[in-house]
Design an enzyme around this catalytic site. Structure first.
Site, PDB file in Angstrom:
ATOM      1  N   LYS A  86       0.800  -1.223   0.000  1.00 34.07           N
ATOM      2  CA  LYS A  86       0.000   0.000   0.000  1.00 34.07           C
ATOM      3  C   LYS A  86       0.834   1.275   0.000  1.00 34.07           C
ATOM      4  O   LYS A  86       0.341   2.344  -0.390  1.00 34.07           O
ATOM      5  CB  LYS A  86      -0.927  -0.008   1.208  1.00 34.07           C
ATOM      6  CG  LYS A  86      -2.107  -0.948   1.034  1.00 34.07           C
ATOM      7  CD  LYS A  86      -3.271  -0.180   0.492  1.00 34.07           C
ATOM      8  CE  LYS A  86      -4.358  -1.073  -0.024  1.00 34.07           C
ATOM      9  NZ  LYS A  86      -5.485  -0.314  -0.543  1.00 34.07           N
ATOM     10  N   ASP A 134      -9.115   0.082   6.420  1.00 30.14           N
ATOM     11  CA  ASP A 134      -9.214  -1.098   7.270  1.00 30.14           C
ATOM     12  C   ASP A 134      -7.815  -1.479   7.725  1.00 30.14           C
ATOM     13  O   ASP A 134      -7.582  -2.570   8.202  1.00 30.14           O
ATOM     14  CB  ASP A 134      -9.950  -2.242   6.572  1.00 30.14           C
ATOM     15  CG  ASP A 134      -9.805  -2.193   5.081  1.00 30.14           C
ATOM     16  OD1 ASP A 134      -8.695  -1.901   4.609  1.00 30.14           O
ATOM     17  OD2 ASP A 134     -10.808  -2.437   4.376  1.00 30.14           O
TER      18      ASP A 134
HETATM   19  C1  LIG Z   1      -2.976  -6.554   1.928  1.00 30.21           C
HETATM   20  C2  LIG Z   1      -3.975  -6.106   0.937  1.00 30.21           C
HETATM   21  N1  LIG Z   1      -4.091  -6.791  -0.208  1.00 30.21           N
HETATM   22  C3  LIG Z   1      -4.984  -6.428  -1.151  1.00 30.21           C
HETATM   23  C4  LIG Z   1      -5.792  -5.323  -0.988  1.00 30.21           C
HETATM   24  C5  LIG Z   1      -6.801  -4.994  -2.045  1.00 30.21           C
HETATM   25  O1  LIG Z   1      -6.578  -3.771  -2.674  1.00 30.21           O
HETATM   26  P1  LIG Z   1      -7.800  -3.006  -3.370  1.00 30.21           P
HETATM   27  O2  LIG Z   1      -8.723  -2.550  -2.287  1.00 30.21           O
HETATM   28  O3  LIG Z   1      -7.164  -1.898  -4.110  1.00 30.21           O
HETATM   29  O4  LIG Z   1      -8.487  -3.999  -4.240  1.00 30.21           O
HETATM   30  C6  LIG Z   1      -5.683  -4.567   0.182  1.00 30.21           C
HETATM   31  C7  LIG Z   1      -6.511  -3.375   0.394  1.00 30.21           C
HETATM   32  O5  LIG Z   1      -6.469  -2.721   1.415  1.00 30.21           O
HETATM   33  C8  LIG Z   1      -4.761  -4.970   1.179  1.00 30.21           C
HETATM   34  O6  LIG Z   1      -4.610  -4.282   2.321  1.00 30.21           O
END
Ligand SMILES: Cc1ncc(COP(=O)(O)O)c(C=O)c1O
Length: 419
Positions: A86, A134
């Site tokens: 992120k 989150d």
């Molecule tokens: C560890 C992790 N993987 C995948 C995602 C998915 O990303 P997106 O919400 O852009 O689909 C998130 C989103 O917060 C995440 O924290």
């Protein structure tokens, strides 16, 4: 084939629409995400202190068990010391927003490196950024605010763990709790920003709010760019399995592959928790569709009920199919990686990191899904391990280890920030 996971319930929806029917740039997609904009993101992000390419690991034991040639795991846990991919999105959006603010005031656009060096604090310290999270996105925005010099207020919903809140606060952000779920926290952040003149740095886009999320998704594209450089020259995976929350990450990577490789793009699959399946539901309905369920999955980063509108414009015809998987299967995959059960070196992968891998493992050993996804012994499968143990207490509980052994100093509260 012999099953790898015992918890084998899943759903695969092949995309009902024609998949990547023409050039990427059609239908306004190039105005959302593009290789040209990725060049800019790469130039900035790679100049930040602490930038390194994350490792692309070959999990050969797992590949053999799944009956494919290779399983490549891009391990985003160590990214900028933040625990997840992120950092590439939220922090890049904060930096870009501050660049524009300085440019509006002084007529000159600074580099993000100049912002990080603190040269422009007299302008940037008056700006407040905010978002709902989150966990991981808020951490990235808070880190970006600290690194590039502005104030930050982050909204969390009730079930965001204390560990994740502490990790955000460690970067100097104010953390505020909102009743309800993630989508309500998104609305609250937007409302407070409007009332206070703050800037929303959201990872999801909605009607009337699309500029900032473009930066967020564009930053994610760097992951695929790194993978391409890490692969033997001129080669590509045959399949990509990636997890989706609002779809921003999946869209960021998909756009890269579609624009750069066109018809030669790998087969592209998106995996979600069955308890938060807005992407699959949108594909099934043929338009953005909300999941109004409780969204109470252990995969906290994927607990989203509404797709990002911009992300959907790419995934709508960019993805070959959509999977849902269970919490139990995800937990089993986490343990399998943590213990190196297939003979590979252990991998620390958090709850939201493993949805794509779980979908792949389930599809690879299911006769019908294996055929539908065209997995075979020549397949080279790319998995994006999007987080490490972002909350070591939760991680330790799932893999059955003391938190202290996952991250020394965590349980005793000695850590200032998660490394
Ligand atoms: C560890 C992790 N993987 C995948 C995602 C998915 O990303 P997106 O919400 O852009 O689909 C998130 C989103 O917060 C995440 O924290």
């Amino acid at each position: 084939m012999t099953k790898i996971l015992h918890n084998d319930r899943f759903r695969l929806l092949p995309n009902p629409k024609p998949v990547r029917p023409g050039p990427y740039a059609e239908n306004g997609r190039a105005e959302i995400l593009s290789l040209a904009e990725l060049d800019r993101a790469r130039e900035e992000i790679s100049s930040w202190p602490g930038y390194h390419r994350t490792e692309l690991r070959s999990l050969d034991g797992l590949a053999a068990a799944a009956g494919v040639r290779k399983t490549l795991y891009k391990d985003e846990g160590p990214r900028f010391g933040l625990g997840s991919f992120k950092a590439l999105g939220g922090a890049y959006a904060v930096a870009s927003l501050l660049q524009s603010a300085v440019e509006a005031k002084t007529g000159k656009r600074p580099t993000t490196a100049a912002l990080a060096a603190g040269d422009l604090r007299s302008v940037t310290s008056a700006i407040t950024v905010t978002c709902a999270t989150d966990g991981n996105h808020g951490r990235s925005v808070a880190w970006g605010a600290k690194t590039f010099g502005c104030r930050c207020v982050i909204y969390v919903h009730a079930t965001v763990s204390q560990g994740r809140r502490d990790a955000i606060a460690a970067y100097g952000a104010e953390v505020r709790e909102v009743p309800g779920n993630y989508d309500e926290a998104v609305r609250q952040a937007a409302h407070e920003a409007e009332a206070n003149g703050w800037q929303v740095v959201s990872d999801t886009s909605y009607e009337g709010y699309t500029d900032i999320p473009r930066y967020v998704m564009q930053g994610y594209g760097l992951i695929m760019d790194e993978v391409y450089e890490q692969l033997p020259a001129g080669t590509l995976p045959t399949h990509v399995f990636v997890q989706g929350g609002v779809g921003g990450l999946a869209a960021g990577l998909c756009s890269y592959l579609w624009e750069r490789f066109g018809a030669a793009s790998p087969a592209y699959y998106v995996a979600e928790p069955e308890k938060a399946q807005c992407l699959l539901m949108s594909a099934e309905a043929g338009q953005p569709t909300a999941d109004h369920g409780a969204l109470d999955t252990i995969m906290a980063g994927l607990a989203c009920g509404e797709v990002s509108l911009l992300a959907w414009s790419v995934l709508d015809q960019g993805a070959d199919g959509f999977f849902t998987i269970t919490d139990e299967a995800a937990a089993e995959t986490m343990r399998l990686l943590a213990n190196g059960e297939m003979g590979d070196a252990p991998v620390v992968a958090g709850e939201s990191a493993v949805a794509g891998l779980t979908a792949f493992l389930l599809a690879s050993t299911d006769t019908s899904a294996r055929a539908l996804t065209a997995l075979n012994e020549d397949s080279v499968v790319l998995i994006i391990g999007t987080e490490g143990a972002t909350d070591p207490t939760v991680y330790a509980e799932i893999v059955g280890r003391p938190a202290e052994s996952v991250l020394p100093g965590w349980a005793s509260g000695k850590l200032e920030a998660v490394q």
